[in-house]
Design a protein around this motif. Structure first.
Motif, PDB file in Angstrom:
ATOM      1  N   GLN A   1       0.825  -1.212   0.000  1.00  0.00           N
ATOM      2  CA  GLN A   1       0.000   0.000   0.000  1.00  0.00           C
ATOM      3  C   GLN A   1       0.859   1.263   0.000  1.00  0.00           C
ATOM      4  OE1 GLN A   1      -2.313  -0.645   3.531  1.00  0.00           O
ATOM      5  NE2 GLN A   1      -3.855  -1.901   2.493  1.00  0.00           N
ATOM      6  N   HIS A   2       2.056   1.162   0.551  1.00  0.00           N
ATOM      7  CA  HIS A   2       2.951   2.319   0.641  1.00  0.00           C
ATOM      8  C   HIS A   2       4.057   2.283  -0.412  1.00  0.00           C
ATOM      9  CE1 HIS A   2       0.953   2.267   4.572  1.00  0.00           C
ATOM     10  NE2 HIS A   2       1.223   3.554   4.636  1.00  0.00           N
ATOM     11  N   SER A   3       3.884   1.457  -1.409  1.00  0.00           N
ATOM     12  CA  SER A   3       4.883   1.329  -2.476  1.00  0.00           C
ATOM     13  C   SER A   3       4.533   2.139  -3.712  1.00  0.00           C
ATOM     14  CB  SER A   3       5.018  -0.138  -2.885  1.00  0.00           C
ATOM     15  OG  SER A   3       3.848  -0.579  -3.588  1.00  0.00           O
ATOM     16  N   LYS A   4       3.449   2.912  -3.643  1.00  0.00           N
ATOM     17  CA  LYS A   4       2.944   3.567  -4.848  1.00  0.00           C
ATOM     18  C   LYS A   4       2.140   4.800  -4.472  1.00  0.00           C
ATOM     19  CE  LYS A   4      -0.949   0.382  -4.521  1.00  0.00           C
ATOM     20  NZ  LYS A   4      -1.666  -0.745  -5.143  1.00  0.00           N
ATOM     21  N   ASP A   5       1.879   5.608  -5.503  1.00  0.00           N
ATOM     22  CA  ASP A   5       0.888   6.674  -5.383  1.00  0.00           C
ATOM     23  C   ASP A   5      -0.091   6.484  -6.524  1.00  0.00           C
ATOM     24  OD1 ASP A   5       2.378   7.520  -7.553  1.00  0.00           O
ATOM     25  OD2 ASP A   5       3.121   9.351  -6.611  1.00  0.00           O
ATOM     26  N   GLU A   6      -0.766   7.531  -6.967  1.00  0.00           N
ATOM     27  CA  GLU A   6      -1.747   7.388  -8.040  1.00  0.00           C
ATOM     28  C   GLU A   6      -1.141   7.648  -9.419  1.00  0.00           C
ATOM     29  OE1 GLU A   6      -5.314   9.545  -7.296  1.00  0.00           O
ATOM     30  OE2 GLU A   6      -5.751   8.458  -5.443  1.00  0.00           O
ATOM     31  N   SER A   7       0.184   7.642  -9.491  1.00  0.00           N
ATOM     32  CA  SER A   7       0.867   7.907 -10.751  1.00  0.00           C
ATOM     33  C   SER A   7       1.112   6.617 -11.522  1.00  0.00           C
ATOM     34  CB  SER A   7       2.205   8.604 -10.488  1.00  0.00           C
ATOM     35  OG  SER A   7       3.137   7.679  -9.947  1.00  0.00           O
ATOM     36  N   TYR A   8       1.716   6.765 -12.685  1.00  0.00           N
ATOM     37  CA  TYR A   8       2.067   5.636 -13.546  1.00  0.00           C
ATOM     38  C   TYR A   8       3.472   5.118 -13.256  1.00  0.00           C
ATOM     39  CZ  TYR A   8       4.713   9.230 -16.009  1.00  0.00           C
ATOM     40  OH  TYR A   8       5.591  10.237 -16.312  1.00  0.00           O
ATOM     41  N   HIS A   9       4.173   5.695 -12.285  1.00  0.00           N
ATOM     42  CA  HIS A   9       5.560   5.332 -12.031  1.00  0.00           C
ATOM     43  C   HIS A   9       5.671   3.962 -11.366  1.00  0.00           C
ATOM     44  CE1 HIS A   9       6.857   9.282 -13.271  1.00  0.00           C
ATOM     45  NE2 HIS A   9       5.985   9.831 -12.454  1.00  0.00           N
ATOM     46  N   GLU A  10       6.805   3.305 -11.587  1.00  0.00           N
ATOM     47  CA  GLU A  10       7.029   1.971 -11.049  1.00  0.00           C
ATOM     48  C   GLU A  10       6.970   1.978  -9.526  1.00  0.00           C
ATOM     49  OE1 GLU A  10       7.264  -0.906 -12.689  1.00  0.00           O
ATOM     50  OE2 GLU A  10       6.874   0.228 -14.529  1.00  0.00           O
ATOM     51  N   THR A  11       6.458   0.894  -8.962  1.00  0.00           N
ATOM     52  CA  THR A  11       6.324   0.783  -7.517  1.00  0.00           C
ATOM     53  C   THR A  11       7.614   0.267  -6.876  1.00  0.00           C
ATOM     54  OG1 THR A  11       5.480  -1.483  -7.646  1.00  0.00           O
ATOM     55  CG2 THR A  11       3.868   0.311  -7.764  1.00  0.00           C
ATOM     56  N   SER A  12       7.736   0.457  -5.572  1.00  0.00           N
ATOM     57  CA  SER A  12       8.891  -0.033  -4.819  1.00  0.00           C
ATOM     58  C   SER A  12       8.498  -0.116  -3.345  1.00  0.00           C
ATOM     59  CB  SER A  12      10.094   0.896  -4.985  1.00  0.00           C
ATOM     60  OG  SER A  12      11.199   0.426  -4.247  1.00  0.00           O
ATOM     61  N   LEU A  13       8.822  -1.221  -2.690  1.00  0.00           N
ATOM     62  CA  LEU A  13       8.400  -1.440  -1.314  1.00  0.00           C
ATOM     63  C   LEU A  13       9.323  -0.738  -0.312  1.00  0.00           C
ATOM     64  CD1 LEU A  13       7.698  -5.283  -1.343  1.00  0.00           C
ATOM     65  CD2 LEU A  13       5.987  -3.473  -1.390  1.00  0.00           C
ATOM     66  N   PRO A  14       8.744  -0.136   0.732  1.00  0.00           N
ATOM     67  CA  PRO A  14       9.582   0.285   1.866  1.00  0.00           C
ATOM     68  C   PRO A  14       9.986  -0.955   2.657  1.00  0.00           C
ATOM     69  CG  PRO A  14       7.280   0.636   2.389  1.00  0.00           C
ATOM     70  CD  PRO A  14       7.313   0.144   0.966  1.00  0.00           C
ATOM     71  N   HIS A  15      10.943  -0.817   3.555  1.00  0.00           N
ATOM     72  CA  HIS A  15      11.318  -1.939   4.413  1.00  0.00           C
ATOM     73  C   HIS A  15      10.406  -2.048   5.624  1.00  0.00           C
ATOM     74  CE1 HIS A  15      15.560  -1.472   2.562  1.00  0.00           C
ATOM     75  NE2 HIS A  15      14.911  -2.436   1.966  1.00  0.00           N
ATOM     76  N   ILE A  16       9.890  -0.900   6.056  1.00  0.00           N
ATOM     77  CA  ILE A  16       9.055  -0.868   7.255  1.00  0.00           C
ATOM     78  C   ILE A  16       8.187   0.380   7.215  1.00  0.00           C
ATOM     79  CG2 ILE A  16      10.753   0.404   8.669  1.00  0.00           C
ATOM     80  CD1 ILE A  16       9.958  -1.508  11.001  1.00  0.00           C
TER      81      ILE A  16
ATOM     82  N   VAL B   1       5.979   9.680  -3.202  1.00  0.00           N
ATOM     83  CA  VAL B   1       6.068   8.882  -1.973  1.00  0.00           C
ATOM     84  C   VAL B   1       6.566   7.465  -2.225  1.00  0.00           C
ATOM     85  CG1 VAL B   1       4.278  10.218  -0.815  1.00  0.00           C
ATOM     86  CG2 VAL B   1       3.625   8.201  -2.152  1.00  0.00           C
ATOM     87  N   ILE B   2       7.017   7.174  -3.437  1.00  0.00           N
ATOM     88  CA  ILE B   2       7.502   5.826  -3.727  1.00  0.00           C
ATOM     89  C   ILE B   2       8.921   5.662  -3.169  1.00  0.00           C
ATOM     90  CG2 ILE B   2       7.993   4.136  -5.531  1.00  0.00           C
ATOM     91  CD1 ILE B   2       5.939   5.568  -7.289  1.00  0.00           C
ATOM     92  N   PRO B   3       9.137   4.688  -2.281  1.00  0.00           N
ATOM     93  CA  PRO B   3      10.442   4.526  -1.632  1.00  0.00           C
ATOM     94  C   PRO B   3      11.396   3.662  -2.463  1.00  0.00           C
ATOM     95  CG  PRO B   3       8.855   3.056  -0.629  1.00  0.00           C
ATOM     96  CD  PRO B   3       8.114   3.813  -1.699  1.00  0.00           C
ATOM     97  N   TYR B   4      12.021   4.265  -3.444  1.00  0.00           N
ATOM     98  CA  TYR B   4      12.859   3.498  -4.362  1.00  0.00           C
ATOM     99  C   TYR B   4      14.104   2.913  -3.703  1.00  0.00           C
ATOM    100  CZ  TYR B   4       9.944   4.899  -8.265  1.00  0.00           C
ATOM    101  OH  TYR B   4       8.874   5.063  -9.124  1.00  0.00           O
ATOM    102  N   GLU B   5      14.452   3.396  -2.519  1.00  0.00           N
ATOM    103  CA  GLU B   5      15.584   2.815  -1.801  1.00  0.00           C
ATOM    104  C   GLU B   5      15.143   2.105  -0.531  1.00  0.00           C
ATOM    105  OE1 GLU B   5      18.783   5.570  -1.268  1.00  0.00           O
ATOM    106  OE2 GLU B   5      18.498   6.466  -3.238  1.00  0.00           O
ATOM    107  N   GLY B   6      13.864   1.737  -0.476  1.00  0.00           N
ATOM    108  CA  GLY B   6      13.352   1.063   0.709  1.00  0.00           C
ATOM    109  C   GLY B   6      13.296   1.997   1.896  1.00  0.00           C
ATOM    110  N   GLY B   7      13.822   1.529   3.028  1.00  0.00           N
ATOM    111  CA  GLY B   7      13.875   2.381   4.205  1.00  0.00           C
ATOM    112  C   GLY B   7      12.562   2.454   4.960  1.00  0.00           C
ATOM    113  N   ILE B   8      12.357   3.598   5.620  1.00  0.00           N
ATOM    114  CA  ILE B   8      11.216   3.788   6.524  1.00  0.00           C
ATOM    115  C   ILE B   8      10.180   4.691   5.867  1.00  0.00           C
ATOM    116  CG2 ILE B   8      10.485   4.605   8.805  1.00  0.00           C
ATOM    117  CD1 ILE B   8      13.534   4.441   9.586  1.00  0.00           C
ATOM    118  N   THR B   9       8.961   4.227   5.763  1.00  0.00           N
ATOM    119  CA  THR B   9       7.856   5.103   5.402  1.00  0.00           C
ATOM    120  C   THR B   9       7.162   5.544   6.683  1.00  0.00           C
ATOM    121  OG1 THR B   9       7.442   4.251   3.169  1.00  0.00           O
ATOM    122  CG2 THR B   9       5.574   5.219   4.340  1.00  0.00           C
ATOM    123  N   ILE B  10       7.062   6.845   6.867  1.00  0.00           N
ATOM    124  CA  ILE B  10       6.345   7.401   8.018  1.00  0.00           C
ATOM    125  C   ILE B  10       4.960   7.812   7.557  1.00  0.00           C
ATOM    126  CG2 ILE B  10       6.274   9.233   9.746  1.00  0.00           C
ATOM    127  CD1 ILE B  10       9.254   9.221   9.880  1.00  0.00           C
TER     128      ILE B  10
END
Length: 455
Positions: A25-40, A77-86
């Protein structure tokens, strides 16, 4: 990863997670850009928790991405380097309403609709309307605007003060409650629009307005785009206090007719809204009718009944749904540029020609009262040729806007989608921005590689 253990000491188990569904759910926004998962993902409820999380991230040099509702359109808001999503959605309290100063203080997770529901009992409202029911923190982060900006201004015009947690976990305020100040650098303007690259907003003090005594809407149909823009210029030059001023092109109207079964004339259409007192609005209507008629308007319809006004604006507000419903196998790509008003007609005509040449189906619409327009196109993300043509079209309209003294984005922000145009648009000023970023975020952990290239 030791930083996860440190975070677990701050956040209870129900507000910290590595659950794959939540990460997705936190790997994307409403754009067409590629998704990426945060670590936490962590869910703070106050400023102190955000500060503690940032101190941990700074210690371990872990990327941090602030997240509101994920309604952004350029991969912010796509976390392309993983890490922490707040995720700031639990920080959603209206902290103070000061009706005498026309100011409110909110946490960043408060949404536009939530705020206006709260303000209604005070006879106040918050005008910035980007379309989505975004959070106030996210709107400030991208310097959002929308349909009412022609009268009330953009997000930067509304922010009086921000509480900001910096990269090292320290907490500052960027302004105050006074209506004006000549003291120090204008930090509000620096942080608004910074897209989480300079700090995380934990409180916002924002201007609000009295609910207008009366409002009135109109739909005006024109034969050409040039005549629509000329009519807008005439209205603005005459000093008529128009609150909304929206252009929808012929292709848009056709899609709405197909979707809703309406029979609107399939020509360039101007949607208008006026706020004021009853006597003043009567004069505005008469003057507007004269002005648009002089500019070739073929039909203009005014509505005052709230239900009729809502139905009239429905054609503009449901346009995105009309296109997605008409092409369920494709994904919508929405982009925006902004040009000086004198260049607007030419920019939209040029964009229409480029869109037809590309062979991609789409529409052009915009907040023409301030020169901001959008291209809404439908693409198949699995089709490399389709994506290539869409990217080339986007590049074309951006470069056209920049060549005419405009900007690559009027309101959607930079994110990753428009980052490649920053040097072209800003020249040597880009280096100043990079210096500010490095000064405030020396380890490049705040939303890295957005707006400014990673260092």
């Amino acid at each position: 990863m030791d930083y996860k253990k440190d975070l677990e000491e701050i956040f209870p188990s129900d507000r910290i997670t590595t659950n794959e569904t939540v990460l997705t759910q936190h790997s994307k926004d409403e754009s067409y850009h590629e998704t990426s998962l945060p670590h936490i993902v962590v869910f703070p409820i106050n400023t102190l928790e955000v500060s503690k999380a940032m101190k941990i991230a700074n210690k371990y040099e872990v990327p941090v991405i602030p997240f509101g509702l994920g309604t952004s359109l350029e991969g912010h808001v796509i976390p392309y380097e993983g890490g922490i999503t707040i995720d700031l959605s639990l920080m959603n309290k209206v902290l103070e309403v000061n009706e005498k100063d026309f100011l409110i203080k909110v946490q960043p997770g408060v949404t536009r609709t939530q705020l206006n529901k709260e303000l209604k009992k005070y006879g106040l409202f918050f005008p910035v309307d980007p379309g989505a029911d975004a959070t106030l923190g996210g709107m400030a982060a991208t310097n959002a605007s929308g349909t009412t900006s022609v009268r009330y201004g953009i997000m930067r015009d509304q922010v009086r003060d921000l509480e900001v947690v910096l990269a090292d976990g320290s907490i500052i305020h960027s302004g105050g409650r006074a209506a004006k100040s000549s003291s120090g650098y204008h930090l509000n303007s620096l942080f608004v629009g910074s897209e989480g690259t300079l700090g995380i907003f934990t409180e916002l003090t924002i201007k609000v307005y009295g609910i207008p005594e009366h409002s009135l809407a109109a739909r005006a149909v024109f034969p050409t785009i040039e005549e629509v823009v000329s009519a807008v210029n005439s209205i603005l030059q005459a000093g008529i206090p128009v609150a909304r001023c929206e252009l929808v092109d012929a292709r848009s109207i056709k899609q709405v007719n197909d979707f809703k079964g309406t029979a609107y004339p399939e020509s360039p259409t101007l949607f208008l809204e006026f706020h004021g007192n009853e006597a003043g609005l009567k004069e505005d209507v008469e003057f507007t009718q004269e002005l648009v008629t002089d500019q070739g308007c073929q039909e203009i319809i005014f509505e005052t009944d709230s239900k009729a006004v809502a139905e009239l604006w429905d054609a503009r507000h449901t346009l995105a749904y009309a296109f997605t419903h008409g092409a369920p196998s494709k994904q919508m790509m929405v982009t925006d540029v902004c040009v000086p008003m004198s260049e607007l007609a030419g920019a939209i005509i040029n964009a229409r020609a480029a869109l037809e040449k590309s062979g991609i189906d789409g529409a052009l619409l915009g907040h023409v009262g301030d020169g901001n327009y959008h291209a809404l196109i439908m693409i198949d993300k699995e089709d490399e040729e389709d994506v290539r043509r869409a990217v080339e079209f986007n590049q074309h309209i951006v470069e056209y806007a920049l060549s005419r003294g405009g900007t690559c984005t009027g309101e959607h922000g930079v994110g990753v989608g428009k980052k490649k145009y920053q040097r072209l648009e800003h020249g040597e000023a880009y280096n100043v921005m990079a210096m500010i970023k490095k000064s405030l975020d020396p380890k490049c952990i705040l939303n890295p590689d957005k707006i400014i290239d990673k260092y």
